[in-house]
Design an enzyme around this catalytic site. Structure first.
Site, PDB file in Angstrom:
ATOM      1  N   HIS A 111      33.425  38.713  41.195  1.00 18.17           N
ATOM      2  CA  HIS A 111      32.931  37.328  40.396  1.00 18.17           C
ATOM      3  C   HIS A 111      32.800  35.892  41.318  1.00 18.17           C
ATOM      4  CE1 HIS A 111      36.992  37.752  39.256  1.00 18.17           C
ATOM      5  NE2 HIS A 111      36.969  36.767  39.046  1.00 18.17           N
ATOM      6  N   ASP A 112      34.197  36.256  42.343  1.00 20.08           N
ATOM      7  CA  ASP A 112      34.395  35.155  42.835  1.00 20.08           C
ATOM      8  C   ASP A 112      33.994  34.592  44.376  1.00 20.08           C
ATOM      9  OD1 ASP A 112      36.669  33.760  41.332  1.00 20.08           O
ATOM     10  OD2 ASP A 112      38.329  34.838  42.265  1.00 20.08           O
ATOM     11  N   ASP A 132      45.729  38.711  36.972  1.00 26.20           N
ATOM     12  CA  ASP A 132      44.684  38.015  37.370  1.00 26.20           C
ATOM     13  C   ASP A 132      46.328  37.205  38.516  1.00 26.20           C
ATOM     14  OD1 ASP A 132      42.621  35.623  38.068  1.00 26.20           O
ATOM     15  OD2 ASP A 132      43.995  34.048  37.206  1.00 26.20           O
ATOM     16  N   GLU A 167      45.394  41.081  41.215  1.00 27.94           N
ATOM     17  CA  GLU A 167      45.277  40.439  42.904  1.00 27.94           C
ATOM     18  C   GLU A 167      45.738  40.061  43.263  1.00 27.94           C
ATOM     19  OE1 GLU A 167      41.721  36.949  42.713  1.00 27.94           O
ATOM     20  OE2 GLU A 167      43.130  36.635  41.245  1.00 27.94           O
ATOM     21  N   ASP A 208      41.042  41.801  32.131  1.00 30.21           N
ATOM     22  CA  ASP A 208      41.714  40.689  32.684  1.00 30.21           C
ATOM     23  C   ASP A 208      42.743  40.054  32.103  1.00 30.21           C
ATOM     24  OD1 ASP A 208      41.602  39.374  34.721  1.00 30.21           O
ATOM     25  OD2 ASP A 208      39.136  39.096  35.378  1.00 30.21           O
TER      26      ASP A 208
END
Ligand code: TEU
Length: 508
Positions: free
Chosen positions: A309-310, A174, A232, A67
């Site tokens: 994960h969000d 990210d 993302e 990430d």
């Protein structure tokens, strides 16, 4: 055949593990606040442990995706510690500092513009010592890097090369579409401090320099390696996606778009946006996914996901997590997603049908986003009752995805004999990996079948996506159709997917 048109063919048959950030971090935002890009967070182990993981994964033919959090760092990162130390420090311009827009009647400094932090409140934090504000689109402990400074970009690209030289196989980037802030830092028309609709300020999404900088990153780092990349990008349309990830774009290979993640937000609800929940309409979910499938066709490669994960857990959000329907519902959702064109991402526990969690006290949650929202809406403005807010958190909160992995029915679901960062979801006694492995007909084996189907049937890769029943509120059906040439080569003409989103038996 069409398959040869796709530039990323080596990836299509790979198995990849994406690690959320494991770099050194004070962990204010679950590792998305990096204080050292070249070290591993001690909670996860050491660099030697990481090297062993990488080597072992590679022995098994598994790739590792890291990430890359490069829109911001932690406020503990040495760059920021230097930057905030004085106005003439060489690292001052590594971040975005601005003078106040005057002072109010109480003598308090006024922020340079109205930009809101994604997590609520102003995106500007006042620094008493140097009498300027710095920008943080996320928490105040996550100052935004100044990508307009060529030294920042050089340092970041060198860091990316360092990891690729080590042998990692790629990156998820990210919040990468907000690195280019608009000239003049104008106010944002979408800011609404009353509601939680602030989100990413509209004016900073996909700014003018994102594409030149992504091409530069690709030239300076990615293009020199056999690498997998996925950006993302919230607030990004299929048209934007072609610029980022078009086959000839020379930037990234895939994007995570957010369009289907908003279908159960209620903009008219008391808090708006994320914390106001309304049941979604299947026709709307289909409209969005169909649009991405058809608009990227032949132009760009998609990424497919139900959760991460969000996000809350899929089977609770888009399916039915009751004991009666959880299993069939989890399989149904997996099927709909995995037979689409693109690369599917499975979030840990999705393959077990893990569900959302309900805690009856906010103290049981860990995510700062939840705690900040609680303070703002329940404690300070009292716009929502504690009971309602706990319901919203259980429907939409990020900690639904972050409870410990459920391995078996023993204490703490077999995850740890210590104290986990969050309580285990109480349903672990029924929903866990041991259970799933023991049951031949489980969601786990269904996901395993889906992965095999994708590898054994090239039509999942090549077939053109055809929308079948856009107006149907109960059934999601679509076709994948091969060209004559691909059909001749593979012996596969069409693939039909039919998914019943209700608990009734239907005929179609
Ligand atoms: O998320 C960026 C993002 O767009 C967020 O708006 C996301 O929608 C938010 O978590 C919703 O509640 C990334 C990471 O995935 C997230 O975990 C981090 O908190 C964030 O960046 C900051 O690094």
């Amino acid at each position: 055949p069409r398959s040869t048109l796709f530039p990323y063919t080596t990836l299509f048959r790979s198995n990849v593990i994406w690690l959320s950030p494991v770099f050194d971090s004070p962990n204010v935002d679950n590792g998305y606040d990096i204080s050292d890009y070249f070290a591993i967070m001690s909670d996860f182990g050491t660099m030697e442990d990481f090297d062993e993981l990488l080597a072992t994964a590679h022995e098994h033919g598994i790739k590792i995706l890291m990430d890359l959090v490069a829109n911001h760092t932690s406020d503990q990162h040495p760059w920021f510690v230097q930057s905030r130390s004085s106005k003439d420090n060489p690292y001052r311009d590594y971040y975005i500092w601005k003078d106040p827009n005057g002072f109010d009647e109480n003598g308090s400094p006024i922020p340079p513009n109205n930009w809101a932090s994604e997590f609520g409140g102003s995106a500007w934090e006042w620094d008493e010592a140097t009498q300027q504000f710095y920008l943080h689109i996320f928490f105040k402990e996550q100052p935004d890097l100044n990508w307009a400074n060529p030294k920042v970009r050089e340092d970041l690209y060198a860091m990316v090369r360092w990891w690729l030289d080590k042998g990692v196989d790629g990156f998820r980037l990210d919040a990468i579409n907000i690195i280019s802030k608009p000239e003049g830092f104008p106010d944002d028309p979408s800011t609404d401090f009353e509601k939680h609709t602030s989100s990413i300020p509209f004016v900073i999404a996909n700014g003018t320099m994102v594409h030149p900088w992504m091409k530069e990153l690709n030239r300076e780092a990615f293009s020199k390696y056999d690498v997998m990349t996925v950006g993302e990008t919230s607030a990004t349309s299929p048209e934007d996606a072609k610029l980022w990830a078009g086959y000839d774009a020379g930037e990234l290979q895939m994007l995570f778009h957010f369009d289907h993640m908003g279908v159960d937000n209620d903009p008219e609800g008391s808090l708006g946006g994320k914390w106001s929940y309304a049941p979604y309409k299947l026709t709307e979910l289909k409209r969005i996914l169909n649009e991405w499938q058809t608009k990227l066709e032949g132009k760009a490669w998609g990424s497919l996901y139900w959760n991460n994960h969000d996000q809350p857990r899929t089977v609770s959000r888009f399916g039915n997590d009751s004991p009666e329907f959880r299993e069939v519902s989890g399989k149904m959702l997996g099927t709909v997603l995995h037979m689409m064109q693109g690369t599917p991402y499975i979030y840990q526990g999705e393959e077990l049908g893990m569900t959302n969690v309900f805690f009856d006290s906010v103290d049981d949650y860990n995510d700062l986003e939840i705690h900040d929202s609680w303070r703002k809406y329940v404690v300070e403005s009292q716009r929502v009752s504690p009971e309602d807010m706990l319901r919203y958190i259980s429907a939409s909160g990020r900690d639904n995805a972050r409870t410990p992995m459920q391995w078996d029915a023993s204490e703490n679901a077999g995850f740890t004999t210590g104290t986990p960062w969050l309580k285990v979801n109480p349903r672990y006694t029924d929903i866990n990996a041991a259970e799933e492995l023991a049951n031949d007909d489980s969601i786990f084996y269904h996901y395993s079948d889906l992965i095999h189907l994708r590898k054994e049937h090239p039509i999942v890769l090549t077939g053109e996506y055809r929308v079948l029943n856009p107006e149907d509120e109960q059934v999601y059906a679509y076709l994948r159709v091969n060209s004559a040439e691909d059909a001749a080569e593979s012996g596969e003409r069409a693939l039909l997917v039919v998914a019943n989103f209700t608990q009734e038996t239907l005929s179609l």
